[in-house]
Design an enzyme around this catalytic site. Structure first.
Site, PDB file in Angstrom:
ATOM      1  N   LYS A   2      -3.945  -6.911  15.650  1.00  0.00           N
ATOM      2  CA  LYS A   2      -3.788  -5.489  15.334  1.00  0.00           C
ATOM      3  C   LYS A   2      -5.135  -4.901  14.952  1.00  0.00           C
ATOM      4  O   LYS A   2      -5.797  -5.494  14.114  1.00  0.00           O
ATOM      5  CB  LYS A   2      -2.815  -5.367  14.175  1.00  0.00           C
ATOM      6  CG  LYS A   2      -2.644  -3.984  13.618  1.00  0.00           C
ATOM      7  CD  LYS A   2      -1.754  -4.031  12.417  1.00  0.00           C
ATOM      8  CE  LYS A   2      -1.817  -2.686  11.758  1.00  0.00           C
ATOM      9  NZ  LYS A   2      -1.594  -2.742  10.352  1.00  0.00           N
ATOM     10  N   CYS A  62       0.806  -1.232   0.000  1.00  0.00           N
ATOM     11  CA  CYS A  62       0.000   0.000   0.000  1.00  0.00           C
ATOM     12  C   CYS A  62       0.833   1.273   0.000  1.00  0.00           C
ATOM     13  O   CYS A  62       0.352   2.312  -0.449  1.00  0.00           O
ATOM     14  CB  CYS A  62      -0.990  -0.008   1.155  1.00  0.00           C
ATOM     15  SG  CYS A  62      -0.284  -0.464   2.737  1.00  0.00           S
ATOM     16  N   LYS A  95      -5.900  -9.155  11.553  1.00  0.00           N
ATOM     17  CA  LYS A  95      -5.796  -7.727  11.265  1.00  0.00           C
ATOM     18  C   LYS A  95      -7.183  -7.179  10.938  1.00  0.00           C
ATOM     19  O   LYS A  95      -7.790  -7.549   9.941  1.00  0.00           O
ATOM     20  CB  LYS A  95      -4.850  -7.515  10.089  1.00  0.00           C
ATOM     21  CG  LYS A  95      -4.693  -6.058   9.727  1.00  0.00           C
ATOM     22  CD  LYS A  95      -3.557  -5.828   8.761  1.00  0.00           C
ATOM     23  CE  LYS A  95      -3.477  -4.344   8.422  1.00  0.00           C
ATOM     24  NZ  LYS A  95      -2.398  -4.056   7.484  1.00  0.00           N
TER      25      LYS A  95
HETATM   26  C1  PBG Z   1      -0.620  -1.528   5.773  1.00  0.00           C
HETATM   27  C2  PBG Z   1      -0.424  -1.309   7.220  1.00  0.00           C
HETATM   28  C3  PBG Z   1      -1.214  -0.503   8.013  1.00  0.00           C
HETATM   29  C4  PBG Z   1      -0.639  -0.512   9.262  1.00  0.00           C
HETATM   30  C5  PBG Z   1       0.477  -1.330   9.224  1.00  0.00           C
HETATM   31  N1  PBG Z   1       0.580  -1.835   7.953  1.00  0.00           N
HETATM   32  C6  PBG Z   1      -2.396   0.316   7.664  1.00  0.00           C
HETATM   33  C7  PBG Z   1      -3.568  -0.313   7.047  1.00  0.00           C
HETATM   34  O1  PBG Z   1      -3.720  -1.534   7.012  1.00  0.00           O
HETATM   35  O2  PBG Z   1      -4.384   0.444   6.543  1.00  0.00           O
HETATM   36  C8  PBG Z   1      -1.166   0.259  10.421  1.00  0.00           C
HETATM   37  C9  PBG Z   1      -0.178   0.702  11.424  1.00  0.00           C
HETATM   38  C10 PBG Z   1      -0.666   1.797  12.292  1.00  0.00           C
HETATM   39  O3  PBG Z   1      -1.779   2.332  12.136  1.00  0.00           O
HETATM   40  O4  PBG Z   1       0.095   2.156  13.189  1.00  0.00           O
HETATM   41  N2  PBG Z   1      -0.614  -2.820   5.336  1.00  0.00           N
HETATM   42 ZN    ZN Z   2      -0.959  -2.619   3.093  1.00  0.00          ZN
END
Ligand code: PBG
Ligand code: ZN
Length: 325
Positions: free
Chosen positions: A249, A124, A197
Site C-alpha cells: 500500500k 488514528c 505500508k
Molecule cells: C491509517 C490508514 C490510512 C489508510 C488506511 N489506513 C492512512 C494513513 O496511514 O495515513 C489509507 C487509505 C487510503 O488512503 O485510501 N492507518
Molecule cells: Zn492509523
C-alpha cells in the site's frame, strides 16, 4: 518462399476484439476486489467526501442497508473504517466492546453473514492527536501500542470480523495480534497485514475521509517510499510473525514491490489502490483529461498483473454497478 521483414508480427493477434480477448493474459473480476468503506457514528445523513468524489461517509444507522446493497451488486468483501466522535489520547474506544469498531463489525456481519468483513485495525481515527498509537512526546510508543492493538483485535473478532487488518505499522503488531486472538480463543480469525505500508502522500484524501486531526507525518513508523529491499523485508517479517495474507500500500506507484513480494512469499498478496490514486483518476476524468471507465480498469488490471491476488479499491462498487468489468 521469400522471407518477409519483420518475421515477428505481434499485431497478428491484435487484429480483432475476439483475438485480443483470446490472448489476454490477465483479468480481474469482482471476486478479487475489496471495497473500503467509512462509517460515521452520531450522524444520520450521508456526507460526500469532497476529495473523493462519489465516496460517502455512511451514517451508522444506514450501514446495514448499505452492506445489503453491496452484496446484491456482487461485492464479496469490505474493509471497514470508523469515523469516531469519541476520541482520546490512546484511541480506547477501539477496544470497547460496544465501541464503534465492534458495532461496525457486528452490523455488517448481521446484515450479510456471507460478506467477508475486514476490520481495519489502527488508532488514528480514534486518537485526538491522529497518530496510529500511543504518543510519548513526539513519537508513537511501539510496545505500548502493541498491547492496545491486541485488545482491539479481540474486540473486533468477538463482534464478528472475519479478518483483522492491522495498519498501524508498529513493529511486532502481527505477532501481538496473533497471540491476543489465540489467547481469547479466536484461532480461526485471520490476519491480513498491511505488511508493506509506505509513508505516502497518496493518503491525503483519506485524512479528510477519516476526519483525522494529524499534525505532522507518520515517517517514524511507515516506510520510506524509496526503499525496495526494506519493502520485501517488512512483508517477510509479517509472514514470520504469522500473517495469513500480505499487502502492499499504495499500489499503483509500487508495482515493482508487488512483484518483488509475490516472488519472495507464497502467502496471498493484497494491494491497496488508496484514496489519492482514486482521487487522481476522478479529478483528471472530471477535467476531461482521461476516461475514468478505462483508466480505473487499466490501473486495477495492472495491479493484478503485477502480482496481487486481491485489490482494495474505491472503484469496486462502480465496477459492480456499471455493467461489470
Ligand atoms: C491509517 C490508514 C490510512 C489508510 C488506511 N489506513 C492512512 C494513513 O496511514 O495515513 C489509507 C487509505 C487510503 O488512503 O485510501 N492507518
Ligand atoms: Zn492509523
Amino acid at each position: 518462399m521469400s522471407s518477409q521483414f519483420p518475421a515477428a508480427r505481434p499485431r497478428r493477434l491484435r487484429k480483432s476484439s475476439s483475438l485480443r480477448t483470446l490472448f489476454q493474459e490477465v483479468e480481474f473480476n469482482l471476486d478479487d476486489l475489496v471495497l473500503p468503506i467509512f462509517v460515521e457514528e452520531d450522524v444520520t445523513g450521508f456526507a460526500e467526501i469532497k476529495s473523493m468524489p462519489g465516496v460517502f461517509r455512511i451514517p451508522e444507522p444506514k450501514l446495514a442497508g448499505e452492506v445489503e446493497r453491496y452484496a446484491r451488486a456482487g461485492i464479496r468483501a469490505i474493509m471497514t473504517f470508523g469515523i469516531s466522535h469519541n476520541k482520546d489520547d490512546a484511541g480506547s474506544d477501539t477496544w470497547n466492546e460496544d465501541g464503534l469498531v465492534a458495532r461496525v463489525a457486528r452490523i455488517c456481519k448481521d446484515a450479510v453473514p456471507d460478506m467477508v468483513v475486514m476490520s481495519d485495525t489502527c488508532f488514528c481515527e480514534y486518537t485526538d492527536h491522529g497518530h496510529c498509537g500511543v504518543l510519548h512526546g513526539h513519537t508513537v510508543d511501539n510496545d505500548a501500542t502493541l498491547i492496545n492493538i491486541g485488545k482491539q483485535a479481540v474486540v473486533a473478532a468477538q463482534a464478528g470480523a472475519d479478518i483483522i487488518a492491522p495498519s498501524a505499522a508498529m513493529d511486532g503488531q502481527v505477532q501481538a495480534i496473533r497471540n491476543a486472538l489465540d489467547a481469547a480463543n479466536h484461532p480461526e480469525v485471520a490476519i491480513m497485514a498491511y505488511s508493506t505500508k509506505f509513508a505516502s502522500g497518496l493518503y491525503g484524501p483519506f485524512r479528510e475521509a477519516g476526519g483525522s486531526s494529524l499534525q505532522g507525518d507518520r515517517k517514524t513508523y511507515q516506510m520510506n517510499p524509496m526503499n525496495r529491499r526494506e519493502a520485501i523485508r517488512e512483508s517477510l517479517l509479517d509472514e514470520a510473525e504469522g500473517a495469513d495474507c500480505l499487502m502492499v500500500k499504495p499500489a499503483g506507484a509500487y508495482l515493482d514491490t508487488i512483484r518483488d513480494i509475490r516472488e519472495a512469499s507464497r502467502l496471498p498478496l493484497g494491494a491497496y489502490q488508496v484514496s489519492g490514486e482514486y482521487a487522481m483518476i476522478k479529478f483528471a476524468a472530471a477535467a476531461g483529461a482521461i476516461d475514468e471507465h478505462r483508466v480505473s480498469r487499466e490501473t486495477v488490471g495492472a495491479i493484478k498483473r503485477a502480482g496481487a491476488d486481491l485489490i482494495f479499491t474505491y472503484f469496486a462498487m462502480d465496477f459492480a454497478s456499471d455493467g461489470g468489468i
